[in-house]
Design an enzyme around this catalytic site. Structure first.
Site, PDB file in Angstrom:
ATOM      1  N   HIS A 188      90.868 -35.521  40.541  1.00  0.00           N
ATOM      2  CA  HIS A 188      90.857 -34.142  40.057  1.00  0.00           C
ATOM      3  C   HIS A 188      89.772 -33.305  40.718  1.00  0.00           C
ATOM      4  O   HIS A 188      89.888 -32.090  40.797  1.00  0.00           O
ATOM      5  CB  HIS A 188      90.778 -34.115  38.536  1.00  0.00           C
ATOM      6  CG  HIS A 188      92.096 -34.471  37.928  1.00  0.00           C
ATOM      7  ND1 HIS A 188      92.415 -35.742  37.549  1.00  0.00           N
ATOM      8  CD2 HIS A 188      93.210 -33.729  37.737  1.00  0.00           C
ATOM      9  CE1 HIS A 188      93.660 -35.765  37.118  1.00  0.00           C
ATOM     10  NE2 HIS A 188      94.165 -34.557  37.217  1.00  0.00           N
ATOM     11  N   GLU A 430     106.486 -37.543  35.582  1.00  0.00           N
ATOM     12  CA  GLU A 430     105.397 -38.197  36.331  1.00  0.00           C
ATOM     13  C   GLU A 430     105.299 -39.685  36.016  1.00  0.00           C
ATOM     14  O   GLU A 430     104.346 -40.349  36.423  1.00  0.00           O
ATOM     15  CB  GLU A 430     104.058 -37.491  36.106  1.00  0.00           C
ATOM     16  CG  GLU A 430     103.673 -37.254  34.668  1.00  0.00           C
ATOM     17  CD  GLU A 430     102.364 -36.475  34.523  1.00  0.00           C
ATOM     18  OE1 GLU A 430     101.628 -36.279  35.495  1.00  0.00           O
ATOM     19  OE2 GLU A 430     102.077 -36.069  33.376  1.00  0.00           O
ATOM     20  N   ASP A 454     100.690 -38.521  39.664  1.00  0.00           N
ATOM     21  CA  ASP A 454     100.864 -39.669  38.778  1.00  0.00           C
ATOM     22  C   ASP A 454     102.144 -40.421  39.101  1.00  0.00           C
ATOM     23  O   ASP A 454     102.185 -41.644  39.011  1.00  0.00           O
ATOM     24  CB  ASP A 454     100.861 -39.216  37.313  1.00  0.00           C
ATOM     25  CG  ASP A 454      99.436 -39.068  36.800  1.00  0.00           C
ATOM     26  OD1 ASP A 454      98.611 -39.949  37.095  1.00  0.00           O
ATOM     27  OD2 ASP A 454      99.148 -38.070  36.120  1.00  0.00           O
ATOM     28  N   CYS A 501     104.647 -29.927  40.729  1.00  0.00           N
ATOM     29  CA  CYS A 501     103.305 -29.366  40.561  1.00  0.00           C
ATOM     30  C   CYS A 501     102.233 -30.353  41.006  1.00  0.00           C
ATOM     31  O   CYS A 501     101.049 -30.075  40.910  1.00  0.00           O
ATOM     32  CB  CYS A 501     103.064 -28.905  39.131  1.00  0.00           C
ATOM     33  SG  CYS A 501     103.162 -30.222  37.925  1.00  0.00           S
TER      34      CYS A 501
HETATM   35  C1  PEP Z   1     100.354 -34.947  38.637  1.00  0.00           C
HETATM   36  O1  PEP Z   1     100.175 -36.027  38.078  1.00  0.00           O
HETATM   37  O2  PEP Z   1     100.945 -34.829  39.730  1.00  0.00           O
HETATM   38  C2  PEP Z   1      99.887 -33.696  38.007  1.00  0.00           C
HETATM   39  C3  PEP Z   1     100.210 -32.520  38.488  1.00  0.00           C
HETATM   40  O3  PEP Z   1      99.049 -33.806  36.945  1.00  0.00           O
HETATM   41  P1  PEP Z   1      97.514 -34.250  37.075  1.00  0.00           P
HETATM   42  O4  PEP Z   1      97.170 -34.292  38.532  1.00  0.00           O
HETATM   43  O5  PEP Z   1      96.697 -33.266  36.333  1.00  0.00           O
HETATM   44  O6  PEP Z   1      97.523 -35.604  36.442  1.00  0.00           O
HETATM   45 MG    MG Z   2      99.575 -36.072  36.023  1.00  0.00          MG
END
Ligand code: PEP
Ligand code: MG
Length: 551
Positions: A188, A430, A454, A501
């Protein structure tokens, strides 16, 4: 010159002094037998600094978000000087002949508990404020540098690794680039760097030494190279790349206001991922057509206690209003795994990525979920808000989420609070499980958004945080791309749209594959919007193939 090779995780070049992140030790130790008058004088000085900081914050907030938002800092300033609170601190110093730090911590806890025990919801919410105020006075007593960077000039910030909550609290105006020993491209922190458009590399290992602090360096977020004290030749390369970067920026400017459409007329929605209301500025600057993922958990990560319904409502409303009728997809709380929040007091897990995270926490803690859903529905009256649930694996979870939404809407009806009863509901795809049952899930919701970060982790059994999985962590793996196609086919067969996303959405190399699969929306870091738009406008959807899905 020293060359340190890491992995480039956020493009761009930058040059400046290397600075090592100071992780403050904020554990308070009780010291007795002190000079109480000296401690009280230290306390007074820390109060004074706190007041000055709060004044600046209130002013900044007033300029950026208006009077209403600035009230928070004014309330905090009142607490700093509150007679009862200050008397409580000084009497602890007197009674226990102890240091000011210990007294502030104790008084903070007592007052926070007192507010939390009150009947009135407004007063209960002040508990978090008093904790914040006590923390601020403590930081000033302990000399903790606000924003983590004690430098007058912007720096290349080096660290062993950075937790998302640490990244969030950094003073961004002082950061030219990030370089970390650990971390991975899907962490993140890397995602935040891309959102902010700051060059970054990770996985530099022990080669990134603290003894380089203060030395001039040049970082290339694309190649992952960090040059400490670059020689003339390397500097010439930097200047060249920097000039090209500026040129490219100017070229991309011409993409603003253009439609996201291929040469043969296929339209695709280009939305943005954000972590806080402040990121909307970058969305608007980069001409994002909506918000495809607002990671609401960053509101929780930035706070020292559960954000209240009102605080959340204000944040969501601000984003919805700023986007002026464009779709704003807000994902419900997705903590757990690498996003840990102390006050949730989660049990330690052996495999947190597969533990009680995201929607599992919300379904286990209905009160936390209800507070967020109320804030979301209230915000839906101020723009085109959509709600998205993360980490779905089963149909019953979606049904339970929808029941929670129904309950909240009934409450708001009864209270006469406006909201949009047609607020769209979507889920993140995901987990492999959600792909396999995508046909059943599609019948429950208005849209899918694929979290490829994920999905890759769970499909390939590769920890997204690990930086040494190398070629095993392959987001282009046909299994991941086939999963995408399966989810897209299920979505379209059931008349709903599907977006991406996860970070893969910004991968220009895969754009033809996404077009061939029929992805309807891509939600990416704001800085990726214009390069993607340029690529979309040069594509011919009808000629795109599914070749990448072959093994
Ligand atoms: C993902 O898992 O691709 C996602 C967009 O959520 P995060 O990265 O916040 O887990
Ligand atoms: Mg995710």
């Amino acid at each position: 010159m020293i060359l340190i090779q890491g992995k480039g995780v956020s493009k761009g070049v930058a040059k400046g002094p290397l600075y090592f992140f100071q992780r403050p030790d904020t554990t308070v130790v009780k010291v007795t037998g002190v000079d109480v008058e000296a401690e009280k004088a230290r306390l007074a000085a820390a109060q004074e600094t706190s007041m000055a900081q709060l004044e600046v914050l209130a002013e900044k907030c007033r300029e950026e978000a208006g009077d209403e938002a600035a009230v928070l800092f004014e309330t905090h300033a009142m607490f700093v000087e509150d007679e009862d609170f200050v008397e409580c601190i000084t009497s602890i110093i007197d009674d226990e002949t102890c240091n000011a730090e210990y007294a502030v911590e104790q008084a903070g806890e007592q007052f926070a508990a007192m507010f939390a025990a009150m009947d009135d919801a407004y007063m209960q919410a002040r508990s978090a404020d008093i904790k914040d105020v006590a923390r601020r006075i403590l930081d000033n007593l302990m000399g903790v540098v606000a924003g983590g960077i004690d430098s007058d000039v912007p720096v290349i910030l080096a660290a062993d690794d950075l937790a998302p909550s640490e990244t969030l609290q950094l003073d961004k105006s002082k950061i030219l680039a990030f370089a970390t020993q650990g971390g991975s491209g899907n962490s993140h922190t890397a995602i935040l760097a891309r959102t902010m458009g700051i060059p970054a590399l990770c996985g530099a290992g022990n080669a990134l030494k603290e003894e380089y602090a203060g030395r001039e360096a040049y970082i290339d977020g694309e190649t992952g190279a960090l040059y400490v004290e670059p020689d003339e030749l390397t500097l010439a390369v930097f200047r060249d790349k920097y000039a090209k970067q500026q040129e490219m920026k100017a070229l991309l400017e011409t993409m603003k206001g253009q439609e996201d459409i291929t040469l043969d007329g296929r339209k695709i929605k280009l939305y943005c991922n954000i972590g806080s209301p402040e990121d909307v500025t970058s969305v608007l600057n980069n001409d994002g057509q909506g918000i495809g993922l607002f990671r609401s958990e960053f509101l929780y990560l930035a706070a020292s206690d559960y954000p209240s319904e009102d605080d959340q409502f204000e944040a969501y409303k601000k984003v919805a209003a700023a986007m002026n009728g464009k779709r704003v997809i807000i994902r419900t709380l997705d903590i757990g795994a690498d996003k840990q929040v102390d006050y949730f007091e989660m049990k330690k897990e052996e495999n947190p990525a597969m533990g009680v995270r995201a929607i599992r926490i919300c379904l286990n803690r209905p009160e936390v979920f209800r507070t967020q859903l109320r804030a979301l529905y209230r915000a839906s009256a101020y723009g085109k808000v959509a709600i998205m649930f993360p980490m779905i694996t089963s149909v019953w979870e979606v049904k339970e989420c929808k029941r929670a939404c129904q309950k909240v809407m009934a409450e708001l009806n009864a209270e006469g609070i406006p909201y949009n009863k047609d607020t769209e509901i979507g889920i993140m795809i995901e987990t492999p499980s959600s792909v396999f049952i995508a046909d059943a899930l599609a019948k429950e919701v208005d849209f899918f958004s694929v979290g490829t970060n994920d999905l890759t982790q769970y499909t390939l059994a590769c920890d997204r945080q690990a930086n040494d999985l190398g070629k095993f962590f392959d987001a282009h793996h046909p299994a991941v791309l086939r999963a995408l196609k399966m989810a897209a086919d299920a979505a379209h067969a059931n008349g709903i749209w599907i977006g991406i996303c996860g970070e893969l959405g910004a991968d220009l190399e895969l754009l033809p594959t996404f077009l061939a699969i029929g992805i309807d929306e891509l939600s990416v870091s704001p800085t990726s919007v214009l390069p993607l738009r340029a690529a979309i406008r040069k594509s011919i959807a009808a000629t795109c193939t599914l070749e990448a899905l072959d093994c």
